[in-house]
Design an enzyme around this catalytic site. Structure first.
Site, PDB file in Angstrom:
ATOM      1  N   ARG A  31      -2.460  65.685  38.888  1.00 34.03           N
ATOM      2  CA  ARG A  31      -2.220  64.299  39.313  1.00 34.03           C
ATOM      3  C   ARG A  31      -0.730  63.944  39.287  1.00 34.03           C
ATOM      4  O   ARG A  31      -0.284  63.137  40.105  1.00 34.03           O
ATOM      5  CB  ARG A  31      -2.995  63.349  38.412  1.00 34.03           C
ATOM      6  N   LYS A  35     -27.628  64.844  40.810  1.00 33.75           N
ATOM      7  CA  LYS A  35     -28.615  63.788  41.017  1.00 33.75           C
ATOM      8  C   LYS A  35     -28.469  63.076  42.349  1.00 33.75           C
ATOM      9  O   LYS A  35     -27.365  62.715  42.747  1.00 33.75           O
ATOM     10  CB  LYS A  35     -28.452  62.743  39.913  1.00 33.75           C
ATOM     11  N   GLY A  94     -14.835  65.310  42.718  1.00 33.49           N
ATOM     12  CA  GLY A  94     -15.162  65.954  41.436  1.00 33.49           C
ATOM     13  C   GLY A  94     -15.412  67.431  41.496  1.00 33.49           C
ATOM     14  O   GLY A  94     -14.494  68.226  41.709  1.00 33.49           O
ATOM     15  N   GLY A 125     -14.301  58.651  42.218  1.00 32.50           N
ATOM     16  CA  GLY A 125     -15.001  57.437  42.629  1.00 32.50           C
ATOM     17  C   GLY A 125     -14.388  56.784  43.849  1.00 32.50           C
ATOM     18  O   GLY A 125     -15.100  56.285  44.733  1.00 32.50           O
TER      19      GLY A 125
HETATM   20  P1  AMP Z   1     -22.240  65.769  40.408  1.00 33.88           P
HETATM   21  O1  AMP Z   1     -21.325  65.270  39.340  1.00 33.88           O
HETATM   22  O2  AMP Z   1     -23.389  64.879  40.712  1.00 33.88           O
HETATM   23  O3  AMP Z   1     -21.483  66.221  41.644  1.00 33.88           O
HETATM   24  O4  AMP Z   1     -22.935  67.053  39.798  1.00 33.88           O
HETATM   25  C1  AMP Z   1     -22.238  68.218  39.446  1.00 33.88           C
HETATM   26  C2  AMP Z   1     -23.078  68.961  38.484  1.00 33.88           C
HETATM   27  O5  AMP Z   1     -24.310  69.290  39.080  1.00 33.88           O
HETATM   28  C3  AMP Z   1     -22.466  70.254  38.012  1.00 33.88           C
HETATM   29  O6  AMP Z   1     -22.160  70.135  36.662  1.00 33.88           O
HETATM   30  C4  AMP Z   1     -23.581  71.287  38.223  1.00 33.88           C
HETATM   31  O7  AMP Z   1     -23.761  72.148  37.136  1.00 33.88           O
HETATM   32  C5  AMP Z   1     -24.797  70.406  38.390  1.00 33.88           C
HETATM   33  N1  AMP Z   1     -25.861  71.093  39.145  1.00 33.88           N
HETATM   34  C6  AMP Z   1     -25.768  71.637  40.374  1.00 33.88           C
HETATM   35  N2  AMP Z   1     -26.923  72.248  40.692  1.00 33.88           N
HETATM   36  C7  AMP Z   1     -27.766  72.107  39.664  1.00 33.88           C
HETATM   37  C8  AMP Z   1     -29.095  72.537  39.398  1.00 33.88           C
HETATM   38  N3  AMP Z   1     -29.777  73.248  40.309  1.00 33.88           N
HETATM   39  N4  AMP Z   1     -29.645  72.195  38.227  1.00 33.88           N
HETATM   40  C9  AMP Z   1     -28.947  71.483  37.327  1.00 33.88           C
HETATM   41  N5  AMP Z   1     -27.690  71.045  37.504  1.00 33.88           N
HETATM   42  C10 AMP Z   1     -27.094  71.350  38.670  1.00 33.88           C
END
Ligand code: AMP
Length: 419
Positions: free
Chosen positions: A35, A220, A376, A399
Protein backbone atom coordinates in the site's frame (compact mmCIF):
# COMPACT_ATOMS: atom_id res chain seq x y z
CA UNK A 1 -11.58 18.18 -13.52
CA UNK A 2 -7.81 18.39 -13.01
CA UNK A 3 -5.74 15.27 -13.64
CA UNK A 4 -2.52 14.56 -11.83
CA UNK A 5 -0.39 13.91 -14.92
CA UNK A 6 -1.11 17.43 -16.24
CA UNK A 7 -1.01 19.24 -12.88
CA UNK A 8 1.99 21.27 -11.77
CA UNK A 9 2.35 21.27 -7.98
CA UNK A 10 5.20 23.83 -7.85
CA UNK A 11 4.86 26.00 -4.73
CA UNK A 12 1.67 24.23 -3.58
CA UNK A 13 1.00 22.64 -0.21
CA UNK A 14 -0.78 19.40 -0.89
CA UNK A 15 -2.85 17.40 1.58
CA UNK A 16 -2.55 13.83 0.30
CA UNK A 17 -4.88 11.19 1.77
CA UNK A 18 -3.20 7.82 1.38
CA UNK A 19 -4.08 4.36 2.62
CA UNK A 20 -1.03 3.32 4.63
CA UNK A 21 -3.03 0.83 6.65
CA UNK A 22 -0.28 -1.79 6.33
CA UNK A 23 0.05 -5.01 8.33
CA UNK A 24 2.62 -4.90 11.17
CA UNK A 25 4.15 -7.78 13.13
CA UNK A 26 4.41 -7.85 16.95
CA UNK A 27 7.61 -5.77 16.76
CA UNK A 28 5.90 -3.19 14.53
CA UNK A 29 7.80 -4.23 11.42
CA UNK A 30 5.86 -3.83 8.19
CA UNK A 31 5.09 -7.28 6.80
CA UNK A 32 3.68 -6.06 3.46
CA UNK A 33 4.37 -2.55 2.16
CA UNK A 34 2.32 -2.82 -1.05
CA UNK A 35 0.00 0.00 0.00
CA UNK A 36 2.88 2.39 0.65
CA UNK A 37 4.57 1.56 -2.64
CA UNK A 38 1.25 2.06 -4.46
CA UNK A 39 1.17 5.74 -3.42
CA UNK A 40 4.80 6.52 -4.30
CA UNK A 41 4.20 7.72 -7.89
CA UNK A 42 1.81 10.42 -6.62
CA UNK A 43 4.07 11.51 -3.76
CA UNK A 44 7.17 11.57 -5.96
CA UNK A 45 5.42 13.60 -8.66
CA UNK A 46 4.33 16.28 -6.15
CA UNK A 47 7.78 16.55 -4.61
CA UNK A 48 9.54 16.56 -7.99
CA UNK A 49 7.28 19.41 -9.17
CA UNK A 50 8.37 21.46 -6.16
CA UNK A 51 5.28 20.99 -4.03
CA UNK A 52 5.24 20.02 -0.36
CA UNK A 53 3.10 17.28 1.18
CA UNK A 54 0.98 16.91 4.28
CA UNK A 55 0.32 13.19 4.43
CA UNK A 56 -2.80 11.80 6.12
CA UNK A 57 -3.69 8.15 6.71
CA UNK A 58 -5.31 5.78 9.14
CA UNK A 59 -3.76 2.62 10.56
CA UNK A 60 -5.90 -0.12 12.06
CA UNK A 61 -9.06 0.50 14.00
CA UNK A 62 -8.00 2.44 17.10
CA UNK A 63 -10.62 3.50 19.61
CA UNK A 64 -8.60 6.57 20.61
CA UNK A 65 -4.87 7.32 20.92
CA UNK A 66 -3.17 3.90 20.89
CA UNK A 67 0.62 3.46 20.57
CA UNK A 68 0.13 0.20 18.72
CA UNK A 69 -1.52 2.06 15.85
CA UNK A 70 0.88 5.00 15.66
CA UNK A 71 2.02 5.91 12.17
CA UNK A 72 5.46 6.52 13.70
CA UNK A 73 6.04 2.79 13.17
CA UNK A 74 6.12 3.29 9.42
CA UNK A 75 7.80 6.71 9.23
CA UNK A 76 11.33 5.45 8.59
CA UNK A 77 10.19 3.11 5.84
CA UNK A 78 8.26 5.88 4.08
CA UNK A 79 11.39 8.09 4.20
CA UNK A 80 13.51 5.28 2.78
CA UNK A 81 11.11 4.53 -0.07
CA UNK A 82 10.72 8.20 -0.96
CA UNK A 83 14.38 9.07 -0.50
CA UNK A 84 13.24 12.14 1.51
CA UNK A 85 13.36 12.57 5.30
CA UNK A 86 9.71 12.58 6.37
CA UNK A 87 8.75 14.87 9.28
CA UNK A 88 6.12 13.81 11.81
CA UNK A 89 3.36 15.55 13.76
CA UNK A 90 2.16 13.48 16.69
CA UNK A 91 -1.32 14.96 16.82
CA UNK A 92 -2.98 15.46 13.44
CA UNK A 93 -4.81 18.64 14.50
CA UNK A 94 -2.43 19.88 17.24
CA UNK A 95 -0.45 23.14 17.26
CA UNK A 96 2.68 21.23 16.23
CA UNK A 97 0.96 19.92 13.09
CA UNK A 98 -0.18 23.43 12.17
CA UNK A 99 3.29 24.92 12.70
CA UNK A 100 5.09 22.17 10.84
CA UNK A 101 2.64 22.31 7.94
CA UNK A 102 3.01 26.09 7.76
CA UNK A 103 6.79 25.95 7.59
CA UNK A 104 7.07 23.18 4.98
CA UNK A 105 9.38 24.11 2.09
CA UNK A 106 9.02 22.85 -1.49
CA UNK A 107 10.12 19.20 -1.67
CA UNK A 108 9.42 18.54 2.02
CA UNK A 109 6.91 16.14 3.52
CA UNK A 110 5.10 15.94 6.83
CA UNK A 111 3.25 12.85 8.01
CA UNK A 112 0.36 13.36 10.41
CA UNK A 113 -0.33 10.92 13.24
CA UNK A 114 -3.14 8.39 12.67
CA UNK A 115 -6.28 10.33 11.70
CA UNK A 116 -8.48 7.73 13.40
CA UNK A 117 -7.08 8.63 16.80
CA UNK A 118 -9.93 11.13 16.55
CA UNK A 119 -13.51 9.83 16.36
CA UNK A 120 -14.15 12.83 14.09
CA UNK A 121 -12.29 11.16 11.23
CA UNK A 122 -15.00 8.52 10.86
CA UNK A 123 -17.70 10.73 12.39
CA UNK A 124 -18.81 7.88 14.64
CA UNK A 125 -19.02 8.34 18.41
CA UNK A 126 -17.03 5.99 20.64
CA UNK A 127 -19.38 4.78 23.32
CA UNK A 128 -19.53 2.13 25.99
CA UNK A 129 -21.57 -0.90 24.93
CA UNK A 130 -24.18 -0.20 27.61
CA UNK A 131 -24.85 3.41 26.48
CA UNK A 132 -28.54 4.26 26.28
CA UNK A 133 -30.24 5.20 23.02
CA UNK A 134 -30.40 8.82 24.20
CA UNK A 135 -26.69 8.88 24.99
CA UNK A 136 -25.96 7.38 21.60
CA UNK A 137 -28.04 9.99 19.77
CA UNK A 138 -26.46 12.88 21.71
CA UNK A 139 -22.93 11.56 21.11
CA UNK A 140 -23.63 11.09 17.42
CA UNK A 141 -24.82 14.68 17.13
CA UNK A 142 -21.80 15.97 19.05
CA UNK A 143 -19.25 14.12 16.91
CA UNK A 144 -20.90 15.30 13.69
CA UNK A 145 -20.58 18.88 14.99
CA UNK A 146 -16.93 18.57 16.04
CA UNK A 147 -16.18 16.74 12.77
CA UNK A 148 -16.67 20.03 10.91
CA UNK A 149 -13.92 21.75 12.92
CA UNK A 150 -11.65 18.70 12.56
CA UNK A 151 -12.10 18.62 8.78
CA UNK A 152 -11.59 22.37 8.47
CA UNK A 153 -8.33 22.16 10.40
CA UNK A 154 -6.98 19.41 8.14
CA UNK A 155 -7.99 21.41 5.07
CA UNK A 156 -6.33 24.56 6.43
CA UNK A 157 -2.86 23.02 6.05
CA UNK A 158 -3.04 22.87 2.27
CA UNK A 159 -3.83 24.67 -0.99
CA UNK A 160 -4.56 21.45 -2.88
CA UNK A 161 -6.30 18.20 -1.89
CA UNK A 162 -5.27 14.90 -3.47
CA UNK A 163 -7.04 11.64 -2.68
CA UNK A 164 -4.96 8.54 -3.42
CA UNK A 165 -6.62 6.23 -0.88
CA UNK A 166 -8.73 3.92 -3.01
CA UNK A 167 -8.97 1.43 -0.12
CA UNK A 168 -11.15 3.89 1.81
CA UNK A 169 -12.99 5.47 -1.12
CA UNK A 170 -16.24 3.81 0.01
CA UNK A 171 -16.13 5.71 3.30
CA UNK A 172 -17.52 9.24 3.74
CA UNK A 173 -14.89 10.17 6.32
CA UNK A 174 -13.41 13.58 7.10
CA UNK A 175 -10.16 13.11 5.19
CA UNK A 176 -11.51 10.88 2.41
CA UNK A 177 -14.55 12.89 1.36
CA UNK A 178 -15.71 15.81 3.56
CA UNK A 179 -12.41 17.68 3.27
CA UNK A 180 -12.91 18.03 -0.49
CA UNK A 181 -15.63 20.64 0.13
CA UNK A 182 -12.94 23.07 1.28
CA UNK A 183 -11.27 23.04 -2.13
CA UNK A 184 -12.77 24.23 -5.42
CA UNK A 185 -12.81 22.03 -8.54
CA UNK A 186 -9.42 23.27 -9.73
CA UNK A 187 -7.75 22.50 -6.41
CA UNK A 188 -8.72 18.88 -5.79
CA UNK A 189 -7.81 15.80 -7.76
CA UNK A 190 -7.17 12.06 -7.70
CA UNK A 191 -3.69 10.64 -7.24
CA UNK A 192 -2.31 8.17 -9.78
CA UNK A 193 -3.40 5.10 -7.82
CA UNK A 194 -6.97 6.30 -7.42
CA UNK A 195 -7.14 7.32 -11.08
CA UNK A 196 -5.78 3.94 -12.22
CA UNK A 197 -8.28 2.06 -10.05
CA UNK A 198 -11.19 4.11 -11.40
CA UNK A 199 -10.00 3.69 -15.00
CA UNK A 200 -9.64 -0.09 -14.58
CA UNK A 201 -13.11 -0.60 -13.11
CA UNK A 202 -14.74 1.69 -15.68
CA UNK A 203 -12.97 -0.13 -18.49
CA UNK A 204 -14.52 -3.38 -17.24
CA UNK A 205 -17.99 -2.15 -16.29
CA UNK A 206 -18.62 0.65 -18.83
CA UNK A 207 -16.27 0.31 -21.79
CA UNK A 208 -16.77 -3.47 -21.93
CA UNK A 209 -15.31 -5.53 -24.77
CA UNK A 210 -17.25 -8.78 -25.15
CA UNK A 211 -17.44 -11.54 -24.18
CA UNK A 212 -17.24 -10.35 -20.56
CA UNK A 213 -16.56 -13.10 -18.00
CA UNK A 214 -16.62 -12.71 -14.23
CA UNK A 215 -15.18 -15.43 -12.03
CA UNK A 216 -16.63 -15.18 -8.55
CA UNK A 217 -15.05 -17.41 -5.94
CA UNK A 218 -14.53 -17.30 -2.22
CA UNK A 219 -16.37 -18.88 0.63
CA UNK A 220 -19.86 -17.46 0.90
CA UNK A 221 -22.51 -16.34 -1.53
CA UNK A 222 -24.04 -14.10 1.17
CA UNK A 223 -21.07 -11.71 1.05
CA UNK A 224 -21.31 -11.41 -2.74
CA UNK A 225 -25.04 -11.14 -3.40
CA UNK A 226 -25.10 -7.51 -4.49
CA UNK A 227 -22.07 -7.82 -6.71
CA UNK A 228 -23.44 -10.97 -8.37
CA UNK A 229 -26.80 -9.28 -8.93
CA UNK A 230 -25.15 -6.29 -10.59
CA UNK A 231 -22.88 -8.51 -12.67
CA UNK A 232 -25.90 -10.45 -13.92
CA UNK A 233 -26.95 -7.31 -15.79
CA UNK A 234 -23.51 -6.84 -17.32
CA UNK A 235 -21.64 -10.08 -18.03
CA UNK A 236 -21.89 -12.76 -20.72
CA UNK A 237 -20.47 -15.51 -18.49
CA UNK A 238 -20.66 -15.74 -14.73
CA UNK A 239 -18.37 -18.45 -13.40
CA UNK A 240 -19.22 -19.45 -9.84
CA UNK A 241 -16.37 -21.07 -7.94
CA UNK A 242 -15.06 -21.70 -4.44
CA UNK A 243 -17.13 -22.57 -1.38
CA UNK A 244 -20.24 -20.77 -2.63
CA UNK A 245 -20.57 -23.41 -5.36
CA UNK A 246 -22.10 -25.83 -2.89
CA UNK A 247 -24.98 -23.57 -1.93
CA UNK A 248 -25.94 -23.54 -5.61
CA UNK A 249 -25.34 -27.27 -6.06
CA UNK A 250 -27.42 -28.17 -3.02
CA UNK A 251 -30.21 -25.81 -4.11
CA UNK A 252 -30.31 -27.75 -7.39
CA UNK A 253 -30.72 -31.02 -5.49
CA UNK A 254 -27.10 -32.20 -5.55
CA UNK A 255 -25.30 -34.16 -2.81
CA UNK A 256 -22.55 -32.04 -1.30
CA UNK A 257 -21.38 -34.11 1.70
CA UNK A 258 -20.00 -31.81 4.39
CA UNK A 259 -19.00 -29.03 1.97
CA UNK A 260 -19.43 -25.46 3.17
CA UNK A 261 -23.02 -24.40 2.46
CA UNK A 262 -25.39 -21.60 3.49
CA UNK A 263 -28.64 -23.43 4.01
CA UNK A 264 -30.57 -20.18 4.45
CA UNK A 265 -29.44 -19.01 1.00
CA UNK A 266 -30.75 -21.90 -1.13
CA UNK A 267 -33.70 -19.84 -2.40
CA UNK A 268 -31.40 -16.95 -3.14
CA UNK A 269 -29.16 -19.26 -5.18
CA UNK A 270 -32.17 -20.47 -7.21
CA UNK A 271 -33.21 -16.86 -7.72
CA UNK A 272 -29.78 -15.94 -9.06
CA UNK A 273 -29.89 -18.93 -11.41
CA UNK A 274 -33.30 -17.79 -12.64
CA UNK A 275 -32.10 -14.20 -13.12
CA UNK A 276 -29.11 -15.43 -15.09
CA UNK A 277 -31.44 -17.30 -17.44
CA UNK A 278 -33.73 -14.26 -17.83
CA UNK A 279 -30.72 -12.07 -18.68
CA UNK A 280 -29.21 -14.61 -21.06
CA UNK A 281 -26.14 -14.92 -18.86
CA UNK A 282 -24.23 -18.16 -19.07
CA UNK A 283 -23.92 -19.04 -15.36
CA UNK A 284 -21.33 -21.76 -15.03
CA UNK A 285 -21.02 -24.08 -12.03
CA UNK A 286 -18.34 -26.66 -11.29
CA UNK A 287 -19.04 -30.17 -12.59
CA UNK A 288 -16.38 -31.91 -10.51
CA UNK A 289 -14.52 -31.26 -7.27
CA UNK A 290 -11.31 -32.13 -5.49
CA UNK A 291 -12.64 -33.48 -2.22
CA UNK A 292 -11.16 -34.14 1.22
CA UNK A 293 -12.29 -36.04 4.31
CA UNK A 294 -11.28 -33.13 6.59
CA UNK A 295 -10.62 -29.37 6.31
CA UNK A 296 -6.86 -29.81 6.28
CA UNK A 297 -3.95 -29.83 3.85
CA UNK A 298 -3.10 -33.33 5.06
CA UNK A 299 -6.56 -34.81 4.65
CA UNK A 300 -7.19 -37.79 2.38
CA UNK A 301 -8.23 -36.50 -1.03
CA UNK A 302 -10.05 -37.68 -4.11
CA UNK A 303 -12.19 -36.40 -6.97
CA UNK A 304 -15.93 -36.64 -7.45
CA UNK A 305 -18.76 -35.10 -9.42
CA UNK A 306 -19.64 -31.75 -7.80
CA UNK A 307 -23.18 -32.93 -7.08
CA UNK A 308 -22.24 -36.42 -5.88
CA UNK A 309 -19.87 -35.74 -3.00
CA UNK A 310 -19.90 -38.71 -0.61
CA UNK A 311 -21.03 -38.34 3.02
CA UNK A 312 -18.20 -37.20 5.29
CA UNK A 313 -16.28 -35.56 2.40
CA UNK A 314 -16.16 -31.91 1.34
CA UNK A 315 -15.38 -30.01 -1.86
CA UNK A 316 -12.10 -28.13 -1.35
CA UNK A 317 -11.34 -27.09 -4.95
CA UNK A 318 -12.59 -27.56 -8.49
CA UNK A 319 -11.64 -30.75 -10.33
CA UNK A 320 -9.82 -31.18 -13.67
CA UNK A 321 -12.95 -31.26 -15.85
CA UNK A 322 -14.12 -27.98 -14.35
CA UNK A 323 -10.67 -26.45 -14.77
CA UNK A 324 -10.83 -27.21 -18.49
CA UNK A 325 -14.36 -25.76 -18.83
CA UNK A 326 -13.44 -22.57 -16.93
CA UNK A 327 -10.16 -22.16 -18.85
CA UNK A 328 -11.95 -22.46 -22.18
CA UNK A 329 -14.48 -19.75 -21.28
CA UNK A 330 -11.77 -17.45 -19.92
CA UNK A 331 -9.52 -17.84 -22.96
CA UNK A 332 -12.40 -16.85 -25.23
CA UNK A 333 -13.17 -13.68 -23.25
CA UNK A 334 -12.19 -10.09 -23.98
CA UNK A 335 -12.97 -8.66 -20.53
CA UNK A 336 -12.29 -10.64 -17.34
CA UNK A 337 -13.00 -9.89 -13.71
CA UNK A 338 -11.66 -12.27 -11.07
CA UNK A 339 -12.74 -12.09 -7.46
CA UNK A 340 -12.13 -14.96 -5.08
CA UNK A 341 -10.25 -18.28 -5.30
CA UNK A 342 -11.76 -21.50 -6.69
CA UNK A 343 -10.82 -23.42 -3.55
CA UNK A 344 -9.00 -23.36 -0.24
CA UNK A 345 -5.88 -21.97 -1.88
CA UNK A 346 -4.17 -21.41 1.51
CA UNK A 347 -3.60 -25.20 1.57
CA UNK A 348 -1.02 -26.25 -1.03
CA UNK A 349 -3.03 -29.34 -2.01
CA UNK A 350 -6.01 -27.22 -3.06
CA UNK A 351 -4.36 -24.47 -5.11
CA UNK A 352 -4.57 -26.23 -8.48
CA UNK A 353 -7.93 -24.79 -9.58
CA UNK A 354 -7.08 -21.21 -8.67
CA UNK A 355 -3.74 -21.56 -10.45
CA UNK A 356 -5.48 -22.92 -13.57
CA UNK A 357 -7.88 -19.96 -13.57
CA UNK A 358 -4.96 -17.54 -13.08
CA UNK A 359 -3.01 -19.10 -15.93
CA UNK A 360 -6.00 -18.99 -18.28
CA UNK A 361 -6.37 -15.29 -17.48
CA UNK A 362 -2.69 -14.73 -18.24
CA UNK A 363 -3.17 -16.34 -21.66
CA UNK A 364 -6.32 -14.36 -22.40
CA UNK A 365 -4.56 -11.15 -21.37
CA UNK A 366 -1.64 -11.94 -23.69
CA UNK A 367 -4.21 -12.31 -26.46
CA UNK A 368 -5.61 -8.84 -25.85
CA UNK A 369 -8.24 -9.28 -23.13
CA UNK A 370 -8.47 -6.75 -20.30
CA UNK A 371 -8.23 -8.51 -16.93
CA UNK A 372 -9.02 -7.01 -13.56
CA UNK A 373 -8.22 -8.94 -10.40
CA UNK A 374 -9.35 -7.68 -7.04
CA UNK A 375 -11.16 -7.91 -3.79
CA UNK A 376 -8.88 -9.70 -1.36
CA UNK A 377 -8.02 -13.32 -1.83
CA UNK A 378 -7.68 -13.47 -5.59
CA UNK A 379 -4.97 -10.81 -5.23
CA UNK A 380 -3.23 -13.10 -2.72
CA UNK A 381 -3.57 -15.88 -5.34
CA UNK A 382 -1.95 -13.98 -8.22
CA UNK A 383 0.85 -12.89 -5.88
CA UNK A 384 1.35 -16.45 -4.63
CA UNK A 385 1.50 -17.80 -8.19
CA UNK A 386 3.83 -14.98 -9.36
CA UNK A 387 1.48 -13.83 -12.11
CA UNK A 388 0.33 -10.43 -10.79
CA UNK A 389 2.40 -8.59 -13.42
CA UNK A 390 0.69 -10.52 -16.18
CA UNK A 391 -2.78 -9.26 -15.31
CA UNK A 392 -3.96 -5.99 -16.88
CA UNK A 393 -4.73 -4.55 -13.44
CA UNK A 394 -4.56 -5.83 -9.87
CA UNK A 395 -6.67 -3.69 -7.58
CA UNK A 396 -5.52 -2.54 -4.13
CA UNK A 397 -9.11 -2.14 -2.96
CA UNK A 398 -11.11 -4.70 -0.97
CA UNK A 399 -14.50 -3.35 0.10
CA UNK A 400 -14.08 -0.24 -2.05
CA UNK A 401 -13.57 -2.30 -5.20
CA UNK A 402 -16.54 -4.56 -4.47
CA UNK A 403 -18.85 -1.59 -3.83
CA UNK A 404 -17.62 0.12 -7.01
CA UNK A 405 -18.39 -3.02 -9.03
CA UNK A 406 -21.77 -3.31 -7.31
CA UNK A 407 -22.48 0.00 -9.04
CA UNK A 408 -22.52 2.10 -5.88
CA UNK A 409 -21.37 5.70 -5.78
CA UNK A 410 -18.17 5.93 -3.72
CA UNK A 411 -18.01 9.05 -1.49
CA UNK A 412 -14.24 9.45 -1.99
CA UNK A 413 -14.69 9.55 -5.76
CA UNK A 414 -17.86 11.65 -5.78
CA UNK A 415 -16.26 14.30 -3.52
CA UNK A 416 -13.73 15.05 -6.24
CA UNK A 417 -15.41 14.52 -9.57
CA UNK A 418 -19.03 15.05 -8.52
CA UNK A 419 -20.38 11.56 -9.34
P1 AMP B 1 -13.83 -14.59 0.30
O1 AMP B 1 -13.19 -13.78 1.38
O2 AMP B 1 -15.31 -14.70 0.39
O3 AMP B 1 -13.33 -14.19 -1.08
O4 AMP B 1 -13.35 -16.08 0.55
C1 AMP B 1 -12.01 -16.48 0.46
C2 AMP B 1 -11.88 -17.74 1.22
O5 AMP B 1 -12.72 -18.72 0.67
C3 AMP B 1 -10.49 -18.32 1.22
O6 AMP B 1 -9.97 -18.25 2.51
C4 AMP B 1 -10.70 -19.78 0.81
O7 AMP B 1 -9.98 -20.69 1.59
C5 AMP B 1 -12.18 -19.96 1.02
N1 AMP B 1 -12.72 -21.06 0.19
C6 AMP B 1 -12.64 -21.18 -1.15
N2 AMP B 1 -13.17 -22.35 -1.53
C7 AMP B 1 -13.59 -23.00 -0.44
C8 AMP B 1 -14.21 -24.26 -0.20
N3 AMP B 1 -14.50 -25.08 -1.22
N4 AMP B 1 -14.50 -24.58 1.07
C9 AMP B 1 -14.20 -23.75 2.07
N5 AMP B 1 -13.62 -22.54 1.93
C10 AMP B 1 -13.32 -22.16 0.68
Amino acid sequence: MQTIDKFNFAGQKVFVRVDFNVPLDENFNITDDTRIRAALPTLKKILADGGSIILGSHLGRPKGVTGKYSLKHILKHVSTLLGVETQFADDCIGAQAKDKAASLKPGQILMLENLRFYAEEEGKPRLADDASEEEKAAAKKAVKESQKEFTKTLASYATIYVNDAFGTAHRAHASTALIADYFDTDHKLFGYLMQNEIDAVEKVMKDTKRPFTAIMGGSKVSSKIEIIENLLTKVDNLVIAGGMTYTFTKALGGKIGISICENDKLDLALNLLRKAKENNVNLVLAVDAKIADAFSNDANTGFSKADEIPDGWEGMDIGPETEAIFADIIKNSKTILWNGPTGVFEFENFTHGSRAVGEAIVEATKNGAFSLVGGGDSVACVNKFGIADEMSYVSTGGGALLEFIEGKELPGIKAIRGY
